[in-house]
Design a protein around this motif. Structure first.
Motif: not given
Length: 94
Positions: A17-38
């Motif tokens: 379920a991990i997501s990466v955005y925006p795509n295309p990216v200019k400066n900051i690539l956001h990585i979301k939905r990581l397991d907070a315990n890992a």
């Protein structure tokens, strides 16, 4: 006498379920939905497999990766969990 010990590592590739955005990216690539315990290791590579950046992520559900210094082109975010699960996400740097 030379003794070589081999320790295999199994990496499981999975759809996450991990997501990466925006795509295309200019400066900051956001990585979301990581397991907070890992814990995770993130590597930014090009199509040839050259590593341009890396980071260790420790017990958080999201991470902001600064890619401002990368040249325009196609890259891959390889996200490896502490349980050796691998997600590779393709993105474009503007």
């Amino acid at each position: 006498m030379l003794l070589i010990l081999y320790s295999p590592v199994t990496i499981t590739v999975f759809k996450a379920a991990i997501s990466v955005y925006p795509n295309p990216v200019k400066n900051i690539l956001h990585i979301k939905r990581l397991d907070a315990n890992a814990k995770y290791q993130v590597r930014i590579t090009n199509e040839k497999g050259n590593v341009f950046a890396s980071a260790s992520i420790d017990k958080t559900a999201s991470y902001d990766f600064n890619v401002q210094g990368l040249h325009r082109g196609i890259y891959y975010a390889a996200i490896i969990s502490s349980s050796n699960k691998l997600v590779i996400i393709k993105f474009v740097k503007e």
